[in-house]
Enzyme design. Structure first.
Site, PDB file in Angstrom:
ATOM      1  N   ILE A  18     -28.726 -71.894 -12.474  1.00 35.26           N
ATOM      2  CA  ILE A  18     -29.375 -72.997 -11.756  1.00 35.26           C
ATOM      3  C   ILE A  18     -28.921 -74.353 -12.306  1.00 35.26           C
ATOM      4  O   ILE A  18     -28.611 -75.276 -11.555  1.00 35.26           O
ATOM      5  CB  ILE A  18     -30.912 -72.831 -11.876  1.00 35.26           C
ATOM      6  CG1 ILE A  18     -31.361 -71.634 -11.020  1.00 35.26           C
ATOM      7  CG2 ILE A  18     -31.650 -74.103 -11.506  1.00 35.26           C
ATOM      8  CD1 ILE A  18     -32.794 -71.179 -11.249  1.00 35.26           C
ATOM      9  N   ASP A  37     -26.322 -77.495 -23.516  1.00 35.52           N
ATOM     10  CA  ASP A  37     -26.567 -76.046 -23.532  1.00 35.52           C
ATOM     11  C   ASP A  37     -26.339 -75.495 -24.939  1.00 35.52           C
ATOM     12  O   ASP A  37     -25.513 -75.996 -25.703  1.00 35.52           O
ATOM     13  CB  ASP A  37     -25.616 -75.348 -22.542  1.00 35.52           C
ATOM     14  CG  ASP A  37     -26.168 -74.021 -22.041  1.00 35.52           C
ATOM     15  OD1 ASP A  37     -26.517 -73.944 -20.845  1.00 35.52           O
ATOM     16  OD2 ASP A  37     -26.246 -73.060 -22.846  1.00 35.52           O
ATOM     17  N   ASN A  90     -34.379 -77.929 -17.488  1.00 32.36           N
ATOM     18  CA  ASN A  90     -34.182 -76.647 -16.794  1.00 32.36           C
ATOM     19  C   ASN A  90     -34.216 -75.426 -17.702  1.00 32.36           C
ATOM     20  O   ASN A  90     -34.465 -74.322 -17.229  1.00 32.36           O
ATOM     21  CB  ASN A  90     -32.836 -76.732 -16.049  1.00 32.36           C
ATOM     22  CG  ASN A  90     -32.368 -75.392 -15.567  1.00 32.36           C
ATOM     23  OD1 ASN A  90     -33.012 -74.770 -14.721  1.00 32.36           O
ATOM     24  ND2 ASN A  90     -31.255 -74.912 -16.117  1.00 32.36           N
ATOM     25  N   TYR A 158     -44.664 -66.086 -20.178  1.00 33.56           N
ATOM     26  CA  TYR A 158     -43.762 -66.761 -19.235  1.00 33.56           C
ATOM     27  C   TYR A 158     -44.584 -67.420 -18.130  1.00 33.56           C
ATOM     28  O   TYR A 158     -44.415 -68.602 -17.827  1.00 33.56           O
ATOM     29  CB  TYR A 158     -42.770 -65.750 -18.650  1.00 33.56           C
ATOM     30  CG  TYR A 158     -41.726 -66.381 -17.751  1.00 33.56           C
ATOM     31  CD1 TYR A 158     -40.639 -67.064 -18.272  1.00 33.56           C
ATOM     32  CD2 TYR A 158     -41.838 -66.306 -16.355  1.00 33.56           C
ATOM     33  CE1 TYR A 158     -39.687 -67.651 -17.448  1.00 33.56           C
ATOM     34  CE2 TYR A 158     -40.897 -66.877 -15.526  1.00 33.56           C
ATOM     35  CZ  TYR A 158     -39.816 -67.545 -16.074  1.00 33.56           C
ATOM     36  OH  TYR A 158     -38.878 -68.130 -15.248  1.00 33.56           O
ATOM     37  N   ILE A 191     -33.783 -65.641  -8.135  1.00 35.54           N
ATOM     38  CA  ILE A 191     -32.517 -66.287  -7.802  1.00 35.54           C
ATOM     39  C   ILE A 191     -31.414 -65.467  -8.455  1.00 35.54           C
ATOM     40  O   ILE A 191     -31.446 -65.244  -9.674  1.00 35.54           O
ATOM     41  CB  ILE A 191     -32.485 -67.739  -8.342  1.00 35.54           C
ATOM     42  CG1 ILE A 191     -33.626 -68.580  -7.733  1.00 35.54           C
ATOM     43  CG2 ILE A 191     -31.138 -68.398  -8.089  1.00 35.54           C
ATOM     44  CD1 ILE A 191     -33.572 -68.775  -6.243  1.00 35.54           C
ATOM     45  N   LEU A 192     -30.454 -65.069  -7.657  1.00 37.60           N
ATOM     46  CA  LEU A 192     -29.412 -64.202  -8.216  1.00 37.60           C
ATOM     47  C   LEU A 192     -28.364 -65.012  -8.981  1.00 37.60           C
ATOM     48  O   LEU A 192     -27.243 -65.188  -8.531  1.00 37.60           O
ATOM     49  CB  LEU A 192     -28.773 -63.356  -7.118  1.00 37.60           C
ATOM     50  CG  LEU A 192     -29.647 -62.204  -6.623  1.00 37.60           C
ATOM     51  CD1 LEU A 192     -28.872 -61.310  -5.672  1.00 37.60           C
ATOM     52  CD2 LEU A 192     -30.207 -61.377  -7.768  1.00 37.60           C
TER      53      LEU A 192
END
Ligand SMILES: NC(=O)c1ccc[n+]([C@@H]2O[C@H](COP(=O)([O-])OP(=O)(O)OC[C@H]3O[C@@H](n4cnc5c(N)ncnc54)[C@H](O)[C@@H]3O)[C@@H](O)[C@H]2O)c1
Length: 269
Positions: A18, A37, A90, A158, A191-192
């Site tokens: 994403i 990241d 994100n 989560y 979401i793949l």
């Protein structure tokens, strides 16, 4: 004029899935993008690919579980591009082995997920907001999850951590709206992304298909385009909202698929 021309965006977890989609789409639409990241090699590769396509991007290491590292990523963005006007918080983590039901959940895992999924949103925003105020405004976008809106048999931490993201989004929006800072969230269903594709057995994907209103799975760009919209001035009167991007999975009567099956069987008798 491109959709986010002149904006400077920091994307956490931007090396994959994403975050990578949002970073790539925002750069294509004119933003200068910092890809932050854990996987700094992946982040560098993503920035190189954006540059090859004519966009502007750079990479920085980020450990979203550490306050200093989040501050360093925000500072790096401002040092590189002079400001920060879009923050895409994100990064998120999950763990099917340890994040269990309330009686059995590993408490260290609860703390870890609250730290990475929720506190990182607070900290990213805390460090970016003073720069956004100086710049005359900005847009903060957080990745929540549909797990924020429904109970489930596992992943208690989560779900709770993402529900906290939904309300933290409203608090940030309420506190800094008058400074022209908007804050919204996106709540993906399945979401793949490459990671999801790898970890999801076919049988689990079938369950998702059965309950989606639409006949296909979500892809990273479905979220990426929503983030692009929320980053752009096209959404300038939207704040404090969480946009659910989930193929209609959660919007109907939960038993609709079973009723359809029942009706089909009755018709064929
Ligand atoms: N894919 C889905 O089905 C789905 C559904 C709902 C919510 N989400 C949320 O979307 C977000 C992104 O997920 P994705 O599916 O794109 O995942 P992904 O695994 O494809 O990408 C996540 C990226 O974040 C980086 N990362 C992970 N932990 C980090 C940390 N502590 N510090 C810095 N970087 C870190 C990884 O290296 C990776 O590049 C997460 O918040 C996740 O909870 C995903």
């Amino acid at each position: 004029m491109k959709r986010v021309e002149g904006k400077v965006a920091l994307v956490t977890g931007g090396a994959s899935g994403i975050g990578l989609s949002a970073a790539t789409l925002m750069a294509k639409e004119g933003a200068k993008v910092v890809i932050a990241d854990f996987n700094v090699e992946g982040a560098k590769e993503a920035a190189e690919n954006i540059k090859k396509q004519g966009g502007e991007a750079t990479a920085v290491f980020l450990d979203a579980g550490k306050e200093d590292s989040i501050k360093a990523a925000v500072d790096f963005t401002v040092e590189n591009y002079g400001t920060i006007t879009v923050l895409f918080n994100n990064v998120g983590s999950t763990n099917l082995q340890k994040d269990l039901d309330v009686v059995n959940i590993d408490l260290e895992e609860w703390d870890r997920l609250m730290n990475i999924n929720t506190k990182s949103v607070l900290l990213g925003s805390r460090f970016a907001i003073p720069h956004m105020i100086k710049a005359g405004g900005g847009s903060i976008i957080n990745t929540a999850s549909m797990a924020a809106f429904a109970g489930d048999s596992l992943r208690s931490a989560y779900g709770a951590s993402k529900a906290a993201v939904v309300n933290l989004t409203r608090y940030i929006a309420a506190q800094y709206g008058k400074e022209n800072i908007r804050c919204n969230a996106v709540a993906p269903g399945l979401i793949l992304t490459p990671a999801a594709k790898q970890s999801m057995p076919e049988a689990v994907l079938d369950i998702f298909s059965k309950f989606n209103a639409l006949p296909y799975h979500g892809e990273a760009d479905d979220i990426g385009y929503t983030v692009l919209f929320l980053a752009s001035d096209e959404s300038k009167f939207i704040t404090g909202q969480t946009i659910q991007v989930e193929g209609g999975h959660y919007m109907g009567n939960p038993s609709i698929a079973d009723f359809n099956e029942f009706m089909e069987q009755s018709r064929s008798k």
